[in-house]
Motif scaffolding. Structure first.
Motif, PDB file in Angstrom:
ATOM      1  N   ARG A 136      47.304  49.743  37.391  1.00  0.00           N
ATOM      2  CA  ARG A 136      48.447  48.800  37.702  1.00  0.00           C
ATOM      3  C   ARG A 136      48.211  48.116  38.739  1.00  0.00           C
ATOM      4  O   ARG A 136      47.813  48.510  39.750  1.00  0.00           O
ATOM      5  CB  ARG A 136      49.677  49.782  37.822  1.00  0.00           C
ATOM      6  CG  ARG A 136      50.908  49.045  38.079  1.00  0.00           C
ATOM      7  CD  ARG A 136      52.138  50.075  38.239  1.00  0.00           C
ATOM      8  NE  ARG A 136      51.887  50.954  38.990  1.00  0.00           N
ATOM      9  CZ  ARG A 136      52.836  52.084  39.297  1.00  0.00           C
ATOM     10  NH1 ARG A 136      53.825  52.409  38.672  1.00  0.00           N
ATOM     11  NH2 ARG A 136      52.590  52.991  40.306  1.00  0.00           N
ATOM     12  N   SER A 137      48.770  46.883  38.873  1.00  0.00           N
ATOM     13  CA  SER A 137      48.612  45.931  39.935  1.00  0.00           C
ATOM     14  C   SER A 137      49.917  45.294  40.272  1.00  0.00           C
ATOM     15  O   SER A 137      50.715  44.906  39.339  1.00  0.00           O
ATOM     16  CB  SER A 137      47.624  45.057  39.529  1.00  0.00           C
ATOM     17  OG  SER A 137      47.561  43.790  40.477  1.00  0.00           O
ATOM     18  N   SER A 138      50.168  45.146  41.436  1.00  0.00           N
ATOM     19  CA  SER A 138      51.391  44.338  41.850  1.00  0.00           C
ATOM     20  C   SER A 138      51.249  43.679  43.286  1.00  0.00           C
ATOM     21  O   SER A 138      50.312  43.985  43.935  1.00  0.00           O
ATOM     22  CB  SER A 138      52.504  45.381  42.285  1.00  0.00           C
ATOM     23  OG  SER A 138      52.198  46.142  43.452  1.00  0.00           O
ATOM     24  N   THR A 139      51.997  42.792  43.326  1.00  0.00           N
ATOM     25  CA  THR A 139      51.725  41.641  44.397  1.00  0.00           C
ATOM     26  C   THR A 139      53.079  41.537  45.136  1.00  0.00           C
ATOM     27  O   THR A 139      54.072  41.700  44.357  1.00  0.00           O
ATOM     28  CB  THR A 139      51.440  40.289  44.024  1.00  0.00           C
ATOM     29  OG1 THR A 139      50.223  40.256  43.137  1.00  0.00           O
ATOM     30  CG2 THR A 139      51.255  39.185  45.107  1.00  0.00           C
ATOM     31  N   GLN A 140      53.311  41.637  46.485  1.00  0.00           N
ATOM     32  CA  GLN A 140      54.314  41.512  47.220  1.00  0.00           C
ATOM     33  C   GLN A 140      54.331  40.536  48.318  1.00  0.00           C
ATOM     34  O   GLN A 140      53.219  40.178  49.038  1.00  0.00           O
ATOM     35  CB  GLN A 140      54.393  42.937  48.088  1.00  0.00           C
ATOM     36  CG  GLN A 140      55.871  42.959  48.680  1.00  0.00           C
ATOM     37  CD  GLN A 140      55.741  44.524  49.088  1.00  0.00           C
ATOM     38  OE1 GLN A 140      55.043  45.191  49.737  1.00  0.00           O
ATOM     39  NE2 GLN A 140      57.083  44.868  49.467  1.00  0.00           N
ATOM     40  N   PHE A 141      55.397  39.709  48.223  1.00  0.00           N
ATOM     41  CA  PHE A 141      55.377  38.615  49.534  1.00  0.00           C
ATOM     42  C   PHE A 141      56.430  39.076  50.483  1.00  0.00           C
ATOM     43  O   PHE A 141      57.711  39.288  50.090  1.00  0.00           O
ATOM     44  CB  PHE A 141      55.799  37.240  48.822  1.00  0.00           C
ATOM     45  CG  PHE A 141      55.865  36.080  49.824  1.00  0.00           C
ATOM     46  CD1 PHE A 141      54.798  35.585  50.300  1.00  0.00           C
ATOM     47  CD2 PHE A 141      57.070  35.646  49.956  1.00  0.00           C
ATOM     48  CE1 PHE A 141      54.903  34.867  51.152  1.00  0.00           C
ATOM     49  CE2 PHE A 141      57.249  34.789  51.005  1.00  0.00           C
ATOM     50  CZ  PHE A 141      56.132  34.073  51.718  1.00  0.00           C
ATOM     51  N   GLN A 171      48.865  42.830  48.044  1.00  0.00           N
ATOM     52  CA  GLN A 171      48.012  43.275  46.651  1.00  0.00           C
ATOM     53  C   GLN A 171      47.779  44.488  46.461  1.00  0.00           C
ATOM     54  O   GLN A 171      47.468  45.130  47.421  1.00  0.00           O
ATOM     55  CB  GLN A 171      46.863  42.433  46.124  1.00  0.00           C
ATOM     56  CG  GLN A 171      46.518  42.573  44.772  1.00  0.00           C
ATOM     57  CD  GLN A 171      47.272  41.986  43.901  1.00  0.00           C
ATOM     58  OE1 GLN A 171      47.858  40.922  43.931  1.00  0.00           O
ATOM     59  NE2 GLN A 171      47.577  42.627  42.714  1.00  0.00           N
ATOM     60  N   TYR A 172      48.565  45.361  45.738  1.00  0.00           N
ATOM     61  CA  TYR A 172      48.556  46.796  45.464  1.00  0.00           C
ATOM     62  C   TYR A 172      47.481  47.005  44.036  1.00  0.00           C
ATOM     63  O   TYR A 172      47.905  46.306  43.235  1.00  0.00           O
ATOM     64  CB  TYR A 172      49.940  47.588  45.602  1.00  0.00           C
ATOM     65  CG  TYR A 172      50.311  47.239  46.810  1.00  0.00           C
ATOM     66  CD1 TYR A 172      50.243  48.143  47.775  1.00  0.00           C
ATOM     67  CD2 TYR A 172      51.383  46.158  46.963  1.00  0.00           C
ATOM     68  CE1 TYR A 172      51.014  48.066  48.869  1.00  0.00           C
ATOM     69  CE2 TYR A 172      52.241  45.848  48.165  1.00  0.00           C
ATOM     70  CZ  TYR A 172      51.804  47.160  48.889  1.00  0.00           C
ATOM     71  OH  TYR A 172      52.575  46.967  50.259  1.00  0.00           O
ATOM     72  N   LEU A 173      46.767  47.873  43.972  1.00  0.00           N
ATOM     73  CA  LEU A 173      46.037  48.138  42.916  1.00  0.00           C
ATOM     74  C   LEU A 173      45.926  49.754  42.663  1.00  0.00           C
ATOM     75  O   LEU A 173      45.254  50.261  43.709  1.00  0.00           O
ATOM     76  CB  LEU A 173      44.592  47.578  42.835  1.00  0.00           C
ATOM     77  CG  LEU A 173      43.590  47.801  41.742  1.00  0.00           C
ATOM     78  CD1 LEU A 173      44.234  47.151  40.340  1.00  0.00           C
ATOM     79  CD2 LEU A 173      42.153  47.292  42.006  1.00  0.00           C
ATOM     80  N   GLN A 174      46.154  50.255  41.617  1.00  0.00           N
ATOM     81  CA  GLN A 174      46.005  51.481  41.203  1.00  0.00           C
ATOM     82  C   GLN A 174      45.174  51.768  39.905  1.00  0.00           C
ATOM     83  O   GLN A 174      45.478  51.142  39.020  1.00  0.00           O
ATOM     84  CB  GLN A 174      47.674  52.399  40.917  1.00  0.00           C
ATOM     85  CG  GLN A 174      47.406  53.645  40.656  1.00  0.00           C
ATOM     86  CD  GLN A 174      48.635  53.998  40.372  1.00  0.00           C
ATOM     87  OE1 GLN A 174      49.585  53.529  40.201  1.00  0.00           O
ATOM     88  NE2 GLN A 174      48.845  55.608  40.406  1.00  0.00           N
ATOM     89  N   ILE A 194      39.270  60.573  37.905  1.00  0.00           N
ATOM     90  CA  ILE A 194      38.985  59.633  39.217  1.00  0.00           C
ATOM     91  C   ILE A 194      40.217  58.995  39.225  1.00  0.00           C
ATOM     92  O   ILE A 194      40.546  58.112  38.368  1.00  0.00           O
ATOM     93  CB  ILE A 194      37.772  58.668  39.016  1.00  0.00           C
ATOM     94  CG1 ILE A 194      36.455  59.540  38.983  1.00  0.00           C
ATOM     95  CG2 ILE A 194      37.721  57.812  40.157  1.00  0.00           C
ATOM     96  CD1 ILE A 194      35.272  58.972  38.518  1.00  0.00           C
ATOM     97  N   TYR A 195      40.971  58.891  40.479  1.00  0.00           N
ATOM     98  CA  TYR A 195      42.065  58.242  40.796  1.00  0.00           C
ATOM     99  C   TYR A 195      41.803  57.446  41.882  1.00  0.00           C
ATOM    100  O   TYR A 195      41.087  57.894  42.928  1.00  0.00           O
ATOM    101  CB  TYR A 195      43.288  59.196  40.769  1.00  0.00           C
ATOM    102  CG  TYR A 195      43.355  60.001  39.562  1.00  0.00           C
ATOM    103  CD1 TYR A 195      44.501  59.532  38.982  1.00  0.00           C
ATOM    104  CD2 TYR A 195      43.075  61.324  39.806  1.00  0.00           C
ATOM    105  CE1 TYR A 195      44.880  60.514  37.775  1.00  0.00           C
ATOM    106  CE2 TYR A 195      43.328  62.040  38.712  1.00  0.00           C
ATOM    107  CZ  TYR A 195      44.178  61.562  37.687  1.00  0.00           C
ATOM    108  OH  TYR A 195      44.548  62.589  36.692  1.00  0.00           O
ATOM    109  N   GLY A 196      42.341  56.352  42.087  1.00  0.00           N
ATOM    110  CA  GLY A 196      42.187  55.306  43.180  1.00  0.00           C
ATOM    111  C   GLY A 196      43.144  54.466  43.301  1.00  0.00           C
ATOM    112  O   GLY A 196      43.971  54.071  42.262  1.00  0.00           O
TER     113      GLY A 196
END
Length: 80
Positions: free
Chosen positions: A29-34, A51-54, A68-70
């Motif tokens: 899952r990816s999300s972008t925040q301004f 930018q967040y990445l899970q 594996i989790y990151g």
């Protein structure tokens, strides 16, 4: 027979190898925040982007016990 034979056999060999491998599940899952705000010390407007990445990889072993989790975050200040 040389190169043409090899090019024909490569797809067949890849199918044979794929039958013996296990399926690994990959989820992400990816999300972008301004972000924009006023700095309390200088009273200037600030603009940031983050930018967040899970990532989650499961079913690595046959018993399903190894996973594996990151999680990561990257950010950039656009005004400075």
């Amino acid at each position: 027979m040389g190169v043409k034979w090899l090019l024909r056999m490569l797809p067949l060999l890849s199918l044979l190898v794929a039958t013996n491998s296990m399926a690994v599940e990959i989820h992400g899952r990816s999300s972008t925040q301004f972000l924009w705000f006023n700095d309390i010390f200088t009273n200037k407007a600030q603009d940031e982007i983050a930018q967040y990445l899970q990532i989650r990889i499961t079913n690595i072993d046959k018993a399903g016990k190894f996973s594996i989790y990151g999680y990561g975050r990257g950010s950039q200040d656009l005004t400075n």
